[in-house]
Design an enzyme around this catalytic site. Sequence first.
Site, short mmCIF file in Angstrom:
data_model
loop_
_atom_site.label_atom_id
_atom_site.label_comp_id
_atom_site.label_asym_id
_atom_site.label_seq_id
_atom_site.Cartn_x
_atom_site.Cartn_y
_atom_site.Cartn_z
N SER A 1 0.88 -9.26 -3.17
CA SER A 1 1.62 -8.78 -2.01
C SER A 1 0.64 -8.17 -1.00
CB SER A 1 2.69 -7.78 -2.46
OG SER A 1 3.60 -7.50 -1.42
N ASP B 1 7.12 -13.00 -2.59
CA ASP B 1 6.28 -11.87 -3.00
C ASP B 1 5.89 -11.95 -4.48
OD1 ASP B 1 5.46 -9.06 -3.68
OD2 ASP B 1 5.94 -8.82 -1.55
#
Length: 395
Positions: free
Chosen positions: A41, A207
């Site tokens: 991320s 993500d």
Amino acid sequence: MMGGGARAAYQAGVLAGIARIAARHGLAHCPLPFGIVTGTSAGAINSAGMAVGAADFQAATDRLGALWHGIHADDVYRTGVLGVGVSGARWLSSLAFGWITRQAPRALFDNAPLDSFLTELFEPGRVQASLDAGVLQAFAVTALSYSTGRHVTFYQSHRRIQPWQRSQRLAVEAPIGVDHLLASSSIPFLFPSVPLEIEGHHEWFGDGTMRQMSPLSPAIHLGASRILAIGAASRQRPGWFDTVPSGGYPSLAQVGGQALASIFLDGLQADIERLTHINRLLARMPEAAGDTDGWRPVEVMTIAPSEPIEAIAAQHVHRLPRTVRALLAPLGGTEARGAAFASYLLFEPEFTQALLALGERDAAAEADAIAAFLYGVVPETSHAAVRATDPALAP
């Protein structure tokens, strides 16, 4: 380095603090003190910044710190009335009338600015040059395939490393580009997913912290025996919960903040606990270490915020662009108890600068332990203590 949206500014602060420690020992402008860099991320973006500047640790941390020091929300996602209004309207209309139009909502925000931002920051050629020169051993980022549910680690390495595969997890050797960073940092529901090529076809990725049960695994598979993990979850202390506003039914932002915490913040500590148990088992059964199954002890040092990031976010949530505040207000995202949710979107310099400073302070507080862990430097106070207890060692 784990994810956490704007919270990842803390990681850049810790890295800057480590560079200061290195400078005291004349090592600031040397290559990175860690040969393997992995991230997920927003942590993947920070890792990319380190990988690009692997030949000069000080320069890499300066560049990354400058990025977070001056960042604004509109560097990451569209904040104008038109941008927020259009994406928000599409989201709401798709939720309300998708059964008629057969069009599912994509994301609440348009993160096209982040694409341009990363294109300027990330230079894949410099990463490959660092790998070729041996100043970087491996670089990896992770993302989740919405198409198959597989958690994929994309990696590059200095030497040939056989890709690995576990239940719902696999590794793919591939040149890492901006699309991989965008995919890894596409917060679910907030930012759109990204198509990436894998095994000869394209899958849609989001993500990488979602379903990431073993965040330390990529570094271990890539050969690490000692890991420095920089998290974004505050180290809870007695009395912290006394400052949390209570009473009343939880807002959507409050619930969302806890949901995002379960995605971004919980996996690292759980994995460290598992690794600690494995290390203890190997200490009792040394014959298992180094066998054909690849068991080996792995040291881990963790640096995490010493202050609650949620409280810092509550002080700065008013810094969000007016359009974003208007969008979050009905959800409770502009209230103190909903600040945890807003913290992931708070890409504003006042907030990120506070996190940078916190990261530097936390690194300074652990200076001796960091110097010993990364550089094998025994603090002078330890030498003095030894000489005091054993006169034979006195100079």
